[in-house]
Scaffold this motif. Structure first.
Motif, PDB file in Angstrom:
ATOM      1  N   ALA A 185      32.455  40.351  42.814  1.00 23.55           N
ATOM      2  CA  ALA A 185      33.708  41.106  42.706  1.00 23.55           C
ATOM      3  C   ALA A 185      34.449  41.086  44.041  1.00 23.55           C
ATOM      4  N   ARG A 186      33.728  41.292  45.127  1.00 24.78           N
ATOM      5  CA  ARG A 186      34.363  41.253  46.453  1.00 24.78           C
ATOM      6  C   ARG A 186      34.986  39.879  46.710  1.00 24.78           C
ATOM      7  N   ALA A 187      34.300  38.838  46.290  1.00 26.96           N
ATOM      8  CA  ALA A 187      34.838  37.480  46.467  1.00 26.96           C
ATOM      9  C   ALA A 187      36.111  37.295  45.640  1.00 26.96           C
ATOM     10  N   ALA A 188      36.129  37.832  44.424  1.00 26.48           N
ATOM     11  CA  ALA A 188      37.330  37.717  43.577  1.00 26.48           C
ATOM     12  C   ALA A 188      38.495  38.475  44.208  1.00 26.48           C
ATOM     13  N   TYR A 189      38.218  39.668  44.709  1.00 25.64           N
ATOM     14  CA  TYR A 189      39.278  40.445  45.362  1.00 25.64           C
ATOM     15  C   TYR A 189      39.783  39.707  46.603  1.00 25.64           C
ATOM     16  N   ALA A 190      38.874  39.100  47.359  1.00 23.09           N
ATOM     17  CA  ALA A 190      39.266  38.399  48.592  1.00 23.09           C
ATOM     18  C   ALA A 190      40.033  37.107  48.296  1.00 23.09           C
ATOM     19  N   THR A 191      39.771  36.498  47.154  1.00 21.85           N
ATOM     20  CA  THR A 191      40.414  35.241  46.804  1.00 21.85           C
ATOM     21  C   THR A 191      41.897  35.417  46.531  1.00 21.85           C
ATOM     22  N   ARG A 192      42.249  36.570  45.986  1.00 22.18           N
ATOM     23  CA  ARG A 192      43.668  36.765  45.675  1.00 22.18           C
ATOM     24  C   ARG A 192      44.496  36.696  46.948  1.00 22.18           C
ATOM     25  N   LYS A 193      45.636  36.083  46.836  1.00 23.78           N
ATOM     26  CA  LYS A 193      46.483  35.872  48.014  1.00 23.78           C
ATOM     27  C   LYS A 193      47.381  37.078  48.269  1.00 23.78           C
ATOM     28  N   HIS A 194      48.172  37.453  47.279  1.00 27.11           N
ATOM     29  CA  HIS A 194      49.133  38.550  47.444  1.00 27.11           C
ATOM     30  C   HIS A 194      49.209  39.330  46.140  1.00 27.11           C
ATOM     31  N   ALA A 195      49.016  40.617  46.232  1.00 26.46           N
ATOM     32  CA  ALA A 195      49.192  41.457  45.049  1.00 26.46           C
ATOM     33  C   ALA A 195      50.615  41.996  45.048  1.00 26.46           C
ATOM     34  N   PRO A 196      51.260  42.056  43.876  1.00 23.36           N
ATOM     35  CA  PRO A 196      52.606  42.621  43.823  1.00 23.36           C
ATOM     36  C   PRO A 196      52.596  44.070  44.303  1.00 23.36           C
ATOM     37  N   PRO A 197      53.655  44.502  44.975  1.00 19.37           N
ATOM     38  CA  PRO A 197      53.695  45.886  45.480  1.00 19.37           C
ATOM     39  C   PRO A 197      53.618  46.901  44.350  1.00 19.37           C
ATOM     40  N   GLY A 198      52.835  47.944  44.588  1.00 24.26           N
ATOM     41  CA  GLY A 198      52.747  49.044  43.643  1.00 24.26           C
ATOM     42  C   GLY A 198      51.871  48.805  42.439  1.00 24.26           C
ATOM     43  N   VAL A 199      51.277  47.628  42.317  1.00 22.16           N
ATOM     44  CA  VAL A 199      50.465  47.328  41.139  1.00 22.16           C
ATOM     45  C   VAL A 199      49.004  47.609  41.466  1.00 22.16           C
ATOM     46  N   LEU A 253      33.953  42.100  37.119  1.00 22.15           N
ATOM     47  CA  LEU A 253      32.671  41.852  37.789  1.00 22.15           C
ATOM     48  C   LEU A 253      32.040  43.146  38.271  1.00 22.15           C
ATOM     49  N   MET A 254      32.855  44.077  38.761  1.00 18.85           N
ATOM     50  CA  MET A 254      32.324  45.383  39.188  1.00 18.85           C
ATOM     51  C   MET A 254      31.703  46.108  38.007  1.00 18.85           C
ATOM     52  N   LYS A 255      32.390  46.090  36.854  1.00 15.12           N
ATOM     53  CA  LYS A 255      31.854  46.745  35.653  1.00 15.12           C
ATOM     54  C   LYS A 255      30.523  46.127  35.232  1.00 15.12           C
ATOM     55  N   LEU A 256      30.364  44.835  35.515  1.00 10.41           N
ATOM     56  CA  LEU A 256      29.116  44.148  35.165  1.00 10.41           C
ATOM     57  C   LEU A 256      28.054  44.291  36.258  1.00 10.41           C
ATOM     58  N   GLY A 257      28.395  45.006  37.325  1.00 11.38           N
ATOM     59  CA  GLY A 257      27.433  45.237  38.405  1.00 11.38           C
ATOM     60  C   GLY A 257      27.275  44.067  39.362  1.00 11.38           C
ATOM     61  N   GLN A 258      28.209  43.152  39.350  1.00 15.65           N
ATOM     62  CA  GLN A 258      28.156  41.980  40.227  1.00 15.65           C
ATOM     63  C   GLN A 258      29.084  42.216  41.425  1.00 15.65           C
ATOM     64  N   CYS A 259      28.639  43.103  42.322  1.00 12.62           N
ATOM     65  CA  CYS A 259      29.496  43.579  43.413  1.00 12.62           C
ATOM     66  C   CYS A 259      29.892  42.478  44.396  1.00 12.62           C
ATOM     67  N   LEU A 274      42.483  40.286  40.574  1.00 13.83           N
ATOM     68  CA  LEU A 274      42.188  41.722  40.621  1.00 13.83           C
ATOM     69  C   LEU A 274      41.403  42.158  39.384  1.00 13.83           C
ATOM     70  N   TYR A 275      41.861  41.724  38.213  1.00  8.27           N
ATOM     71  CA  TYR A 275      41.143  42.076  36.989  1.00  8.27           C
ATOM     72  C   TYR A 275      39.769  41.413  36.939  1.00  8.27           C
ATOM     73  N   LEU A 276      39.661  40.189  37.442  1.00  9.52           N
ATOM     74  CA  LEU A 276      38.358  39.533  37.511  1.00  9.52           C
ATOM     75  C   LEU A 276      37.407  40.365  38.370  1.00  9.52           C
ATOM     76  N   GLY A 277      37.905  40.832  39.519  1.00 10.61           N
ATOM     77  CA  GLY A 277      37.090  41.686  40.378  1.00 10.61           C
ATOM     78  C   GLY A 277      36.671  42.968  39.669  1.00 10.61           C
ATOM     79  N   ASP A 278      37.607  43.578  38.934  1.00 13.35           N
ATOM     80  CA  ASP A 278      37.283  44.804  38.188  1.00 13.35           C
ATOM     81  C   ASP A 278      36.214  44.528  37.132  1.00 13.35           C
TER      82      ASP A 278
END
Length: 194
Positions: free
Chosen positions: A174-188, A165-171, A159-163
């Motif tokens: 960033a989407r690939a990093a977000y998609a790679t994550r398997k499960h995010a903890p609830p509420g985070v 990459l977004m800040k660096l304009g590598q959209c 998630l932070y990697l995606g964030d």
């Protein structure tokens, strides 16, 4: 008491209630350089008030000063999670906890966790500026990539990697990093503080 206040810096401490003097006893122990006693009293306080990440981070720091790295890691991780879930927490509190977690990971020879927390801390620092410093973002990116390569299932690192990459304009990256994550903890929702 001075050590307790100095460690927390700009972070406000909750006032002990009349029925809870564990914090006062912990401060007395710290004044006497009785770290083990302070740990016991801080733990006692958190048993009754588990939703105080600043006190949890102070407990983690005391464990670290005793060289009890696994206990320090557990308490810093819990403090970070609580801070991320608290809409009133500050970026500075998170930066402080991630920075201290870097040291604990280094003491435990855990390069992946060290890279994860170093990358997150740098990203949070970069996010403090109106126009984020690209050098800081690129350094954060390197650490976060290293953490993600070390554990493809580390949802928070991705998630932070995606964030980052977004800040660096590598959209697309960033989407690939977000998609790679398997499960995010609830509420985070880490990006709320970026």
């Amino acid at each position: 008491i001075l050590l307790l206040i100095a460690w927390t810096g700009c972070i406000g401490l909750p006032r002990p209630t009349e029925d809870d003097h564990a914090l006062s006893r912990a401060a007395d122990c710290l004044d006497r350089e009785d770290t083990a006693g302070a740990v016991a009293h801080l733990g006692e306080h958190l048993d009754r008030h588990s939703d105080q990440p600043v006190i949890r981070a102070l407990l983690a720091a005391q464990y670290a000063s005793l060289g009890q790295w696994a206990d320090a890691a557990r308490e810093y991780d819990a403090a970070i999670e609580e801070l991320m879930e608290d809409p009133d927490s500050s970026r500075d509190q998170l930066i402080q906890c991630h920075t201290k977690r870097v040291k604990v990971a280094a003491e435990m020879d855990d390069e992946r966790v060290e890279a994860r927390h170093r990358g997150i801390a740098l990203l949070l620092i970069a996010g403090k500026f109106e126009t984020p410093d690209r050098a800081l973002l690129n350094e954060a990116l390197g650490h976060l990539k290293s953490a993600c390569d070390g554990d493809r299932n580390d949802a928070i690192a991705h998630l932070y990697l995606g964030d980052c990459l977004m800040k660096l304009g590598q959209c697309s990256a960033a989407r690939a990093a977000y998609a790679t994550r398997k499960h995010a903890p609830p509420g985070v929702v880490p990006s709320r503080l970026i």
